[in-house]
Design a protein around this motif. Structure first.
Motif, mmCIF file in Angstrom:
data_model
loop_
_atom_site.group_PDB
_atom_site.id
_atom_site.type_symbol
_atom_site.label_atom_id
_atom_site.label_comp_id
_atom_site.label_asym_id
_atom_site.label_seq_id
_atom_site.Cartn_x
_atom_site.Cartn_y
_atom_site.Cartn_z
ATOM 1 N N UNK A 300 0.797 -1.406 -0.216
ATOM 2 C CA UNK A 300 -0.085 0.107 0.027
ATOM 3 C C UNK A 300 0.854 1.431 0.005
ATOM 4 N N UNK A 301 1.897 1.303 0.893
ATOM 5 C CA UNK A 301 2.609 2.542 0.874
ATOM 6 C C UNK A 301 3.716 2.371 -0.482
ATOM 7 N N UNK A 302 3.991 1.315 -1.083
ATOM 8 C CA UNK A 302 4.781 1.336 -2.392
ATOM 9 C C UNK A 302 3.989 1.874 -3.375
ATOM 10 N N UNK A 303 2.527 1.575 -3.459
ATOM 11 C CA UNK A 303 1.461 2.152 -4.649
ATOM 12 C C UNK A 303 1.341 3.630 -4.261
ATOM 13 N N UNK A 304 1.102 3.925 -3.045
ATOM 14 C CA UNK A 304 0.628 5.329 -2.811
ATOM 15 C C UNK A 304 2.147 6.308 -2.985
ATOM 16 N N UNK A 305 3.122 5.785 -2.898
ATOM 17 C CA UNK A 305 4.291 6.553 -3.285
ATOM 18 C C UNK A 305 4.567 6.770 -4.759
ATOM 19 N N UNK A 306 3.824 5.901 -5.357
ATOM 20 C CA UNK A 306 3.949 5.832 -7.117
ATOM 21 C C UNK A 306 5.507 5.375 -7.372
ATOM 22 N N UNK A 307 6.221 4.769 -6.340
ATOM 23 C CA UNK A 307 7.405 4.198 -7.011
ATOM 24 C C UNK A 307 7.180 2.931 -7.801
ATOM 25 N N UNK A 308 7.918 2.726 -8.661
ATOM 26 C CA UNK A 308 8.031 1.738 -9.778
ATOM 27 C C UNK A 308 9.087 0.716 -9.583
ATOM 28 N N UNK A 309 9.821 0.650 -8.140
ATOM 29 C CA UNK A 309 10.578 -0.104 -7.711
ATOM 30 C C UNK A 309 10.235 -0.914 -6.404
ATOM 31 N N UNK A 310 9.245 -1.813 -6.782
ATOM 32 C CA UNK A 310 8.370 -2.450 -5.735
ATOM 33 C C UNK A 310 9.533 -3.198 -4.550
ATOM 34 N N UNK A 396 9.227 2.490 10.442
ATOM 35 C CA UNK A 396 8.555 2.253 9.151
ATOM 36 C C UNK A 396 8.130 3.940 8.761
ATOM 37 N N UNK A 397 7.535 4.628 9.834
ATOM 38 C CA UNK A 397 7.168 6.074 9.548
ATOM 39 C C UNK A 397 8.277 6.750 9.208
ATOM 40 N N UNK A 398 9.523 6.929 9.637
ATOM 41 C CA UNK A 398 10.398 7.649 9.209
ATOM 42 C C UNK A 398 10.773 7.115 7.570
ATOM 43 N N UNK A 399 10.891 6.062 7.354
ATOM 44 C CA UNK A 399 11.015 5.495 5.846
ATOM 45 C C UNK A 399 10.167 5.791 4.921
ATOM 46 N N UNK A 400 8.709 5.573 5.329
ATOM 47 C CA UNK A 400 7.629 6.136 4.592
ATOM 48 C C UNK A 400 7.550 7.504 4.262
ATOM 49 N N UNK A 401 7.939 8.724 5.134
ATOM 50 C CA UNK A 401 7.969 9.917 4.875
ATOM 51 C C UNK A 401 8.942 10.263 3.798
ATOM 52 N N UNK A 402 9.985 9.554 3.348
ATOM 53 C CA UNK A 402 10.914 9.841 2.633
ATOM 54 C C UNK A 402 10.204 9.636 1.043
ATOM 55 N N UNK A 403 9.075 8.974 0.858
ATOM 56 C CA UNK A 403 8.781 8.601 -0.363
ATOM 57 C C UNK A 403 6.982 8.979 -0.444
ATOM 58 N N UNK A 404 6.229 9.071 0.482
ATOM 59 C CA UNK A 404 4.737 9.397 0.484
ATOM 60 C C UNK A 404 4.562 10.983 0.067
ATOM 61 N N UNK A 405 3.535 11.225 -0.702
ATOM 62 C CA UNK A 405 3.259 12.358 -0.904
ATOM 63 C C UNK A 405 2.627 13.013 0.297
ATOM 64 N N UNK A 406 2.408 14.275 0.672
ATOM 65 C CA UNK A 406 1.940 14.866 1.992
ATOM 66 C C UNK A 406 0.479 14.509 2.114
ATOM 67 N N UNK A 407 -0.306 14.466 1.127
ATOM 68 C CA UNK A 407 -1.512 14.227 1.119
ATOM 69 C C UNK A 407 -2.060 12.744 1.296
ATOM 70 N N UNK A 408 -0.981 11.700 1.211
ATOM 71 C CA UNK A 408 -1.146 10.375 1.090
ATOM 72 C C UNK A 408 -0.549 9.776 2.763
ATOM 73 N N UNK A 409 0.125 10.458 3.460
ATOM 74 C CA UNK A 409 0.891 9.952 4.233
ATOM 75 C C UNK A 409 0.111 9.365 5.449
ATOM 76 N N UNK A 410 -1.089 9.759 5.701
ATOM 77 C CA UNK A 410 -1.736 9.153 6.820
ATOM 78 C C UNK A 410 -2.560 8.014 6.532
ATOM 79 N N UNK A 411 -3.399 8.133 5.469
ATOM 80 C CA UNK A 411 -4.011 6.675 5.193
ATOM 81 C C UNK A 411 -3.115 5.626 4.476
#
Length: 433
Positions: A300-310, A396-411
């Motif tokens: 879910x975090x991978x898809x929300x970040x728009x990353x193509x390196x799963x 996990x939160x610190x790592x997720x903040x590096x890739x997630x857009x601000x509007x998607x960080x919570x959900x």
């Protein structure tokens, strides 16, 4: 002949821990939820993305001195040689020190040693010492080869099957074949593929180096640094296959607790199917649950970040599983290390079973004073599990903040939070099972 190893569990039966079970589970879930909410409100940018710490060049020169290194390597190799002598020439009795050496000193002892001293196992490993002429101690050999850590994850699964499922696993006849298989896998593979194969395939080194990511000791440009353990964990590069190694370790610990439950023992003993078959299915089932739930939260975090390196993201977020692995290991096995570790030291003085006393420990007794503090042990077990998950959420939160857009960080982080809360409750449930 007595052919059984002591159960691989800590002090106090899991079903009789002197704690209110419902309150512990509810408190653990609330602790994780409050931690996550606090992180969302007060932690809006990554804090551990870059390595940092205090450089210690003098200490580096000391620990890297060839005399000290090779003294440590010879001592470790010598202990292994005595244990192997007991395996090959010692009696097939419970007093044989090899099973305890393998399952207690090495397997469990790697956790506190790696937490306290960092990557010490990689530098003292008997496998690397034996293959030093093949460049096993070179700096480039510390990186896994193209296969990443997936071979080590497979080997860890095999060792877990030996530890928890294999019939007569503490007998010398069985262990000889497994030691031979390990030699072919690790040493033979390194002879064919070079020193990097050890990093990729040695299950004990993979376990030790994974745990050492949470130690306060980190190397940068060859210089030893003391740093925040969570910064060390979150800032170092995650090798390919790290997530698989962590999932195997968590799945194995979960099955260890599950298989110790009274209902499991009754069900398997009353079944017409062999116990090893049920054990194999149970182990694979626990691993499948851990893998599936982790993939749900991480993807879910991978898809929300728009990353193509799963795969890269799976390994990166896999670092957040390391505190959970450590918490589970300490909760389930620390007391075993304290009690049975003493017994190994006693039995090593007489490896051939001839009434000898090589190190002056053969006539000592096991100090069981820890049995007098059942409540403290129980609270410590709960604290290790809950604490490991809290640290995992923060990582996990610190790592997720590096890739997630601000509007998607919570959900986008909520599924992984629910997974970790589930791990906490399941871990405590199994602890009490």
């Amino acid at each position: 002949m007595i052919r059984s190893l002591v159960p691989l569990h800590g002090v106090g039966s899991r079903q009789d821990l002197p704690l209110p079970f419902e309150l512990v589970v509810a408190g653990a879930a609330v602790t994780l939820a409050v931690t996550f909410v606090a992180l969302l409100w007060a932690w809006r940018s990554p804090r551990w993305a870059e390595p940092g710490g205090r450089a210690l060049p003098r200490l580096t020169r000391l620990v890297d001195h060839p005399a000290l290194l090779w003294t440590g390597r010879v001592l470790v190799a010598g202990l292994l040689a005595i244990a192997l002598l007991a395996l090959v020439a010692g009696p097939d009795l419970i007093t044989n020190p090899f099973p305890g050496f393998l399952f207690v000193w090495v397997w469990i002892g790697l956790v506190p040693v790696s937490l306290l001293f960092g990557q010490v196992w990689r530098r003292l490993s008997p496998v690397r010492s034996l293959l030093a002429w093949r460049g096993a101690h070179r700096e480039d050999a510390a990186r896994p080869d193209v296969a990443g850590l997936y071979p080590a994850a497979a080997a860890l699964l095999g060792f877990t099957w030996l530890e928890l499922v294999q019939p007569d696993r503490a007998t010398t006849a069985v262990l000889k074949w497994w030691v031979l298989a390990f030699a072919v896998w690790a040493i033979g593979g390194a002879l064919l593929r070079g020193g990097r194969w050890i990093t990729s395939a040695d299950p004990f080194e993979a376990y030790a180096t994974t745990v050492a990511r949470l130690s306060p000791w980190q190397r940068r440009d060859g210089v030893l640094q003391v740093t925040n353990p969570l910064r060390h964990l979150s800032s170092t590069e995650a090798p390919r296959g790290l997530w698989a190694v962590c999932c195997v370790l968590l799945g194995g610990t979960a099955f260890d607790s599950l298989s110790g439950g009274v209902w499991w023992v009754r069900a398997t003993q009353s079944s017409e199917q062999p116990a090893w078959l049920w054990g194999s299915l149970g182990l694979l089932g626990c691993l499948a649950v851990v893998v599936a739930t982790y993939l749900v939260g991480a993807l879910v975090i991978d898809r929300a970040s728009g990353s193509r390196e799963t795969e890269r993201d799976l390994n990166s977020l896999g670092r957040s599983l390391v505190p959970i692995v450590v918490g589970y290991a300490l909760a389930h096995y620390a007391t075993l290390l304290v009690i049975e570790g003493q017994r190994v030291a006693i039995n090593l003085s007489d490896p051939l079973g001839r009434g000898q006393n090589w190190f002056g420990t053969a006539e000592l007794g096991v100090n069981g004073a820890i049995y007098d503090y059942a409540s403290a042990v129980a609270w410590a077990q709960v604290g290790f599990i809950v604490g490991g998950h809290v640290l995992g959420v923060a990582c996990a939160h610190d790592i997720a903040l590096r890739t997630l857009p601000a509007e998607r960080r919570t959900w986008a982080q909520l599924p992984l939070l629910l997974v970790m809360v589930g791990y906490t409750c399941a871990g405590l449930l199994l602890l009490f099972a």
